[in-house]
Design a protein around this motif. Structure first.
Motif, PDB file in Angstrom:
ATOM      1  N   MET A 217     -23.543  46.190 -47.098  1.00 46.13           N
ATOM      2  CA  MET A 217     -23.056  46.398 -45.596  1.00 46.13           C
ATOM      3  C   MET A 217     -24.006  46.015 -44.762  1.00 46.13           C
ATOM      4  SD  MET A 217     -19.661  47.370 -46.195  1.00 46.13           S
ATOM      5  CE  MET A 217     -19.041  48.579 -44.785  1.00 46.13           C
ATOM      6  N   GLY A 218     -25.262  46.482 -44.931  1.00 45.04           N
ATOM      7  CA  GLY A 218     -26.300  46.255 -43.795  1.00 45.04           C
ATOM      8  C   GLY A 218     -26.597  44.435 -43.530  1.00 45.04           C
ATOM      9  N   LEU A 219     -26.220  43.866 -44.725  1.00 44.54           N
ATOM     10  CA  LEU A 219     -26.355  42.587 -44.444  1.00 44.54           C
ATOM     11  C   LEU A 219     -25.135  42.106 -43.763  1.00 44.54           C
ATOM     12  CD1 LEU A 219     -27.634  39.440 -44.899  1.00 44.54           C
ATOM     13  CD2 LEU A 219     -26.415  39.619 -47.214  1.00 44.54           C
ATOM     14  N   ALA A 220     -24.072  42.431 -43.990  1.00 42.66           N
ATOM     15  CA  ALA A 220     -22.677  41.976 -43.514  1.00 42.66           C
ATOM     16  C   ALA A 220     -22.866  42.355 -41.888  1.00 42.66           C
ATOM     17  CB  ALA A 220     -21.597  42.540 -44.080  1.00 42.66           C
ATOM     18  N   ARG A 221     -23.323  43.331 -41.829  1.00 42.26           N
ATOM     19  CA  ARG A 221     -23.133  43.867 -40.174  1.00 42.26           C
ATOM     20  C   ARG A 221     -24.274  42.806 -39.449  1.00 42.26           C
ATOM     21  NH1 ARG A 221     -24.264  50.228 -38.470  1.00 42.26           N
ATOM     22  NH2 ARG A 221     -23.897  49.721 -36.094  1.00 42.26           N
ATOM     23  N   TRP A 349     -19.584  50.813 -38.235  1.00 44.08           N
ATOM     24  CA  TRP A 349     -19.325  49.491 -37.379  1.00 44.08           C
ATOM     25  C   TRP A 349     -17.955  48.711 -37.519  1.00 44.08           C
ATOM     26  CZ3 TRP A 349     -19.543  44.133 -39.810  1.00 44.08           C
ATOM     27  CH2 TRP A 349     -19.840  44.200 -41.307  1.00 44.08           C
ATOM     28  N   ALA A 350     -17.668  47.916 -37.009  1.00 42.40           N
ATOM     29  CA  ALA A 350     -16.190  47.358 -37.043  1.00 42.40           C
ATOM     30  C   ALA A 350     -16.248  45.876 -37.577  1.00 42.40           C
ATOM     31  CB  ALA A 350     -15.556  47.541 -35.460  1.00 42.40           C
ATOM     32  N   CYS A 374     -16.943  56.266 -46.473  1.00 50.68           N
ATOM     33  CA  CYS A 374     -16.985  55.150 -45.789  1.00 50.68           C
ATOM     34  C   CYS A 374     -15.571  54.475 -45.247  1.00 50.68           C
ATOM     35  CB  CYS A 374     -17.488  53.978 -46.953  1.00 50.68           C
ATOM     36  SG  CYS A 374     -18.047  52.411 -46.062  1.00 50.68           S
ATOM     37  N   ARG A 375     -14.555  54.664 -46.074  1.00 50.52           N
ATOM     38  CA  ARG A 375     -13.336  54.475 -45.427  1.00 50.52           C
ATOM     39  C   ARG A 375     -12.926  55.051 -44.262  1.00 50.52           C
ATOM     40  NH1 ARG A 375      -7.367  54.797 -48.569  1.00 50.52           N
ATOM     41  NH2 ARG A 375      -6.333  53.078 -47.221  1.00 50.52           N
ATOM     42  N   GLY A 382     -11.309  51.533 -36.119  1.00 53.87           N
ATOM     43  CA  GLY A 382     -10.284  50.535 -35.974  1.00 53.87           C
ATOM     44  C   GLY A 382     -10.146  49.644 -37.235  1.00 53.87           C
ATOM     45  N   VAL A 383     -10.694  49.734 -38.290  1.00 57.20           N
ATOM     46  CA  VAL A 383     -10.658  48.962 -39.572  1.00 57.20           C
ATOM     47  C   VAL A 383     -10.273  49.534 -40.715  1.00 57.20           C
ATOM     48  CG1 VAL A 383     -11.991  47.544 -41.083  1.00 57.20           C
ATOM     49  CG2 VAL A 383     -12.716  47.600 -38.603  1.00 57.20           C
ATOM     50  N   ASP A 384      -9.156  48.868 -41.145  1.00 63.56           N
ATOM     51  CA  ASP A 384      -8.483  49.733 -42.317  1.00 63.56           C
ATOM     52  C   ASP A 384      -8.727  48.872 -43.547  1.00 63.56           C
ATOM     53  OD1 ASP A 384      -6.749  51.109 -43.987  1.00 63.56           O
ATOM     54  OD2 ASP A 384      -4.990  50.287 -43.311  1.00 63.56           O
ATOM     55  N   ALA A 385      -9.774  49.375 -44.151  1.00 61.69           N
ATOM     56  CA  ALA A 385     -10.383  48.742 -45.163  1.00 61.69           C
ATOM     57  C   ALA A 385      -9.735  49.096 -46.497  1.00 61.69           C
ATOM     58  CB  ALA A 385     -11.699  49.097 -45.437  1.00 61.69           C
TER      59      ALA A 385
END
Length: 419
Positions: A217-221, A349-350, A374-375, A382-385
């Motif tokens: 998640m850190g890398l993705a951000r 984050w989004a 997390c979800r 605003g993110v529906d994971a």
């Protein structure tokens, strides 16, 4: 839900794997004398390739399938043989100072010239030689990268700081340094791959297991924020993460909701590792009971195997922690609270790309509440994971370990169908 696994089963897992998925060597990476300070670190040096070592070749897809099956991983997505390399590259330590790190790069022996990249960040290991790039065959830690490469991706698996061929000690669950080590491993891989006649494309699919879920998640951000001019985020798929230590993982560890031995190892690890990073206590006997207070820090130096760490720690958290140690973890304040705020912010984050969170039922090491939180945090942005239920997978008696195997099989299929 309380774990139904006994300490004896966990002991068998550790002996079989020679890897502790609940514990790592600790502390900030050692910096060589004369290293530049954080504010003078040379950004242009980050990701510079230092050395390359070919680790192994599985020339035919049948060889890969046999190796994965022997490691008890799903081989049904294998399309190509693979070549595996250890890369040593330049990155920065938790203070921003230059340091070396290593990682595993696995490439398919087929497919197009330009490769899509999967970044896989591994779960916790206790012994530096259990890192992905130390594995010369398919094992528990290296098999995910082999799986992704054999399906046609370039698989990039950083060892993190202080593991594999990197100097010093490993700062476990330090998301900022996990992020920089992962990003710089991508850069080193991009520099090397043209030597093989291939190239890495712009898109990166990001996944990771356990400790590596937060790192992913850190890398993705960082990728979405444009921290690298070449790479761009395509999708995110973490597996069985401890995304909320303060509100989900720590309460479960302290209240007996997770496997007792796992709780001992995680709690000991957190206090020792973060004390070296953030100075949480002056003396180990403030937080650890005798006789462990005199031995526990020395156990976590990266040279002790999983079974050694298992044997050197008590079986219950009551035998490990002093009342002050319990209070510190149950009601974090000061530096610990600040550090937890950083570690627990990986879902805040989004993402503008598809996100799936993978989880096993009644995970005995990473409380399922972590994924729920997390979800919920992503939804508040605003993110529906989507949450993908992996059922009750088993690997050597552990659902947590099983989720790495089952999650790898599920994620490679999802990534393969995104185009």
């Amino acid at each position: 839900m309380k774990s139904t696994y006994l300490a004896g089963r966990l002991r068998a897992v550790l002996r079989r794997l020679n890897v502790v998925t609940v514990l790592a060597v600790l502390a900030a990476a050692t910096v060589t004398a004369g290293a530049a300070s954080a504010d003078t670190a040379h950004r242009g040096d980050r990701g510079r390739l230092v050395s390359v070592q070919r680790l192994t070749t599985l020339a035919a897809k049948e060889d890969v399938a046999a190796a994965l099956a022997a490691a008890r991983y799903d081989a049904s997505t294998v399309r190509f043989g693979v070549d595996a390399y250890r890369l040593v590259y330049r990155t920065v330590d938790p203070g921003g100072r230059p340091i070396a790190a290593s990682g595993l790069l696995v490439l398919p022996r087929g497919g197009g010239r330009e490769l899509r990249t999967v970044s896989f960040t591994h779960g916790t290991v206790s012994y530096r030689s259990d890192a992905p790039s130390s594995m010369t065959r398919a094992g528990f830690v290296s098999s995910p990268a082999i799986t992704y490469a054999s399906a046609g991706f370039a698989a990039v698996a950083p060892d993190y700081l202080g593991l594999g061929a990197g100097p010093g000690l490993h700062p476990w669950m330090d998301v900022p340094s996990e992020t920089t080590a992962s990003l710089d491993m991508l850069r080193a891989s991009r520099a090397f791959v043209p030597r093989t006649g291939r190239a890495l494309g712009h898109d990166v699919l990001v996944t990771g297991f356990s400790q590596g879920a937060s790192a992913a998640m850190g890398l993705a951000r960082a990728l979405q924020a444009g921290d690298d001019r070449w790479f761009r985020l395509e999708a995110v798929a973490p597996v069985s993460g401890a995304y909320d230590f303060r509100h989900a993982e720590l309460p479960a560890l302290l209240d007996g909701a997770l496997d007792p031995k796992s709780s001992v190892l995680y709690s000991a690890y957190l206090l020792v590792a973060w004390n070296r990073l953030h100075h949480l206590y002056d003396s180990p006997d403030e937080v650890f009971r005798a006789p462990y207070s005199s031995t526990i820090e020395a156990l976590f130096d990266g040279s002790h195997t999983g079974p050694q760490l298992f044997a050197g720690t008590p079986d219950t958290i009551d035998a490990l922690l002093t009342p002050y140690g319990f209070e510190m973890l149950r009601h974090p304040t000061g530096r610990l609270a600040e550090a937890l705020g950083v570690a627990d912010g990986t879902c805040d984050w989004a993402p503008r790309v598809p996100v799936r969170l993978y989880v096993a039922g009644a995970d005995e090491q990473a409380a399922n509440a972590n994924t729920d939180r997390c979800r919920a945090t992503l939804r508040s942005r605003g993110v529906d994971a989507a949450v993908v239920d992996l059922g009750i997978p088993d690997f050597a008696g552990s659902r947590h370990l099983g989720s790495n195997v089952a999650g790898t099989a599920a994620v490679v299929r999802w990534f393969s169908h995104l185009r």
